[in-house]
Design a protein around this motif. Sequence first.
Motif, PDB file in Angstrom:
ATOM      1  N   ALA A   1       0.834  -1.210   0.000  1.00  0.00           N
ATOM      2  CA  ALA A   1       0.000   0.000   0.000  1.00  0.00           C
ATOM      3  C   ALA A   1       0.867   1.258   0.000  1.00  0.00           C
ATOM      4  CB  ALA A   1      -0.928  -0.019   1.213  1.00  0.00           C
ATOM      5  N   VAL A   2       1.915   1.250   0.826  1.00  0.00           N
ATOM      6  CA  VAL A   2       2.763   2.446   0.916  1.00  0.00           C
ATOM      7  C   VAL A   2       3.583   2.609  -0.368  1.00  0.00           C
ATOM      8  CG1 VAL A   2       4.586   3.598   2.249  1.00  0.00           C
ATOM      9  CG2 VAL A   2       2.868   2.245   3.430  1.00  0.00           C
ATOM     10  N   LYS A   3       4.040   1.482  -0.912  1.00  0.00           N
ATOM     11  CA  LYS A   3       4.827   1.536  -2.146  1.00  0.00           C
ATOM     12  C   LYS A   3       3.995   2.148  -3.282  1.00  0.00           C
ATOM     13  CE  LYS A   3       6.284  -2.408  -3.398  1.00  0.00           C
ATOM     14  NZ  LYS A   3       6.828  -3.741  -3.305  1.00  0.00           N
ATOM     15  N   ASN A   4       2.709   1.785  -3.327  1.00  0.00           N
ATOM     16  CA  ASN A   4       1.829   2.336  -4.363  1.00  0.00           C
ATOM     17  C   ASN A   4       1.666   3.844  -4.230  1.00  0.00           C
ATOM     18  OD1 ASN A   4       1.293   0.124  -5.898  1.00  0.00           O
ATOM     19  ND2 ASN A   4      -0.401  -0.566  -4.618  1.00  0.00           N
ATOM     20  N   ILE A   5       1.549   4.302  -3.001  1.00  0.00           N
ATOM     21  CA  ILE A   5       1.426   5.750  -2.785  1.00  0.00           C
ATOM     22  C   ILE A   5       2.721   6.441  -3.235  1.00  0.00           C
ATOM     23  CG2 ILE A   5       1.215   7.555  -1.018  1.00  0.00           C
ATOM     24  CD1 ILE A   5      -0.664   5.674   0.518  1.00  0.00           C
ATOM     25  N   ILE A   6       3.850   5.853  -2.861  1.00  0.00           N
ATOM     26  CA  ILE A   6       5.147   6.449  -3.238  1.00  0.00           C
ATOM     27  C   ILE A   6       5.281   6.524  -4.771  1.00  0.00           C
ATOM     28  CG2 ILE A   6       7.658   6.030  -3.248  1.00  0.00           C
ATOM     29  CD1 ILE A   6       7.386   5.069  -0.374  1.00  0.00           C
ATOM     30  N   LYS A   7       4.921   5.431  -5.447  1.00  0.00           N
ATOM     31  CA  LYS A   7       5.040   5.410  -6.916  1.00  0.00           C
ATOM     32  C   LYS A   7       4.240   6.541  -7.535  1.00  0.00           C
ATOM     33  CE  LYS A   7       5.670   0.555  -7.967  1.00  0.00           C
ATOM     34  NZ  LYS A   7       4.876  -0.633  -8.235  1.00  0.00           N
ATOM     35  N   ARG A   8       3.010   6.724  -7.027  1.00  0.00           N
ATOM     36  CA  ARG A   8       2.181   7.778  -7.605  1.00  0.00           C
ATOM     37  C   ARG A   8       2.708   9.163  -7.261  1.00  0.00           C
ATOM     38  NH1 ARG A   8      -3.768   6.768  -6.373  1.00  0.00           N
ATOM     39  NH2 ARG A   8      -3.033   5.657  -4.571  1.00  0.00           N
ATOM     40  N   LEU A   9       3.240   9.300  -6.048  1.00  0.00           N
ATOM     41  CA  LEU A   9       3.819  10.601  -5.666  1.00  0.00           C
ATOM     42  C   LEU A   9       5.029  10.923  -6.532  1.00  0.00           C
ATOM     43  CD1 LEU A   9       3.595  10.550  -1.763  1.00  0.00           C
ATOM     44  CD2 LEU A   9       2.412  12.113  -3.305  1.00  0.00           C
ATOM     45  N   GLU A  10       5.808   9.881  -6.849  1.00  0.00           N
ATOM     46  CA  GLU A  10       6.988  10.102  -7.696  1.00  0.00           C
ATOM     47  C   GLU A  10       6.562  10.541  -9.097  1.00  0.00           C
ATOM     48  OE1 GLU A  10      10.276   7.140  -5.649  1.00  0.00           O
ATOM     49  OE2 GLU A  10       8.979   6.369  -7.227  1.00  0.00           O
ATOM     50  N   MET A  11       5.439   9.987  -9.520  1.00  0.00           N
ATOM     51  CA  MET A  11       4.972  10.318 -10.881  1.00  0.00           C
ATOM     52  C   MET A  11       4.288  11.672 -10.966  1.00  0.00           C
ATOM     53  SD  MET A  11       3.346   7.434 -13.310  1.00  0.00           S
ATOM     54  CE  MET A  11       3.011   6.284 -12.039  1.00  0.00           C
ATOM     55  N   PHE A  12       3.390  11.940  -9.946  1.00  0.00           N
ATOM     56  CA  PHE A  12       2.552  13.151 -10.056  1.00  0.00           C
ATOM     57  C   PHE A  12       2.787  14.191  -8.971  1.00  0.00           C
ATOM     58  CE2 PHE A  12      -0.266   9.380 -11.001  1.00  0.00           C
ATOM     59  CZ  PHE A  12      -0.125   9.428 -12.373  1.00  0.00           C
ATOM     60  N   GLY A  13       3.759  13.913  -8.095  1.00  0.00           N
ATOM     61  CA  GLY A  13       3.930  14.750  -6.908  1.00  0.00           C
ATOM     62  C   GLY A  13       4.010  16.248  -7.145  1.00  0.00           C
TER      63      GLY A  13
ATOM     64  N   ASP B   1       2.551  17.818  -9.600  1.00  0.00           N
ATOM     65  CA  ASP B   1       1.321  18.279 -10.243  1.00  0.00           C
ATOM     66  C   ASP B   1       0.255  18.488  -9.159  1.00  0.00           C
ATOM     67  OD1 ASP B   1      -1.144  18.412 -11.450  1.00  0.00           O
ATOM     68  OD2 ASP B   1      -0.702  16.890 -12.969  1.00  0.00           O
ATOM     69  N   LYS B   2      -0.071  19.750  -8.905  1.00  0.00           N
ATOM     70  CA  LYS B   2      -0.977  20.072  -7.794  1.00  0.00           C
ATOM     71  C   LYS B   2      -2.367  19.462  -7.982  1.00  0.00           C
ATOM     72  CE  LYS B   2       1.195  23.620  -5.265  1.00  0.00           C
ATOM     73  NZ  LYS B   2       2.525  23.512  -5.795  1.00  0.00           N
ATOM     74  N   ALA B   3      -2.841  19.423  -9.223  1.00  0.00           N
ATOM     75  CA  ALA B   3      -4.180  18.862  -9.468  1.00  0.00           C
ATOM     76  C   ALA B   3      -4.198  17.368  -9.147  1.00  0.00           C
ATOM     77  CB  ALA B   3      -4.578  19.091 -10.926  1.00  0.00           C
ATOM     78  N   ALA B   4      -3.117  16.677  -9.538  1.00  0.00           N
ATOM     79  CA  ALA B   4      -3.037  15.235  -9.268  1.00  0.00           C
ATOM     80  C   ALA B   4      -2.947  14.986  -7.765  1.00  0.00           C
ATOM     81  CB  ALA B   4      -1.825  14.641  -9.987  1.00  0.00           C
ATOM     82  N   LEU B   5      -2.196  15.841  -7.100  1.00  0.00           N
ATOM     83  CA  LEU B   5      -2.041  15.713  -5.643  1.00  0.00           C
ATOM     84  C   LEU B   5      -3.401  15.920  -4.955  1.00  0.00           C
ATOM     85  CD1 LEU B   5       0.399  15.155  -3.848  1.00  0.00           C
ATOM     86  CD2 LEU B   5       0.578  17.607  -3.445  1.00  0.00           C
ATOM     87  N   TYR B   6      -4.148  16.867  -5.463  1.00  0.00           N
ATOM     88  CA  TYR B   6      -5.485  17.150  -4.922  1.00  0.00           C
ATOM     89  C   TYR B   6      -6.391  15.918  -5.064  1.00  0.00           C
ATOM     90  CZ  TYR B   6     -10.221  19.047  -4.693  1.00  0.00           C
ATOM     91  OH  TYR B   6     -11.545  19.244  -4.382  1.00  0.00           O
TER      92      TYR B   6
END
Length: 163
Positions: free
Chosen positions: A133-145, A147-152
């Motif tokens: 679960a944490v790895k998935n969050i990290i992967k997405r943060l690395e990709m979209f971190g 980008d404010k809209a993606a973070l939202y």
Amino acid sequence: MISEQINEILNEQINKEFYSGYLYLSMSAHLKELGLNGFASWMRHQAKEEVEHGLKIFDYLINCDSFVTLKQIRMPEFEFNGILSIFSVVYEHEKCITNSVMTVAKRAEEECDRTTLNFIDWFIEEQVEEEEAVKNIIKRLEMFGDDKAALYLMDKELSKRTK
Ligand code: OFO
């Protein structure tokens, strides 16, 4: 009958689980300060889950007629270096917890303590899920971190966690 050594490492494990809860709660507070309410809520659920893990071991020791020794919980220490670094700390911490759970299993195996081995199996499976679960969050943060809209959107998604 639980041996003295198994009792000792299980009591250590209670402390580590409660410390994890403490660490994640402090991260939740920080995420809330940043206005990332969904991430903060996700982390708060994670903290609660860790306390439940500690209590699961607490109950196991009592049910086995063994002793609970609650030790001092140290102060959470981590650098606030942005959201990605927070989740990286969580990931590294979870890997340490996995090692620690494996050590309990190894010890129980050496002592042919089938009851503790059975009990600790649940934690081993849980660790696979948590790391994932944490790895998935990290992967997405690395990709979209950045980008404010993606973070939202991610914040909104994480706010849906209910337990
Ligand atoms: Fe996240 O670890 Fe408990 O077991």
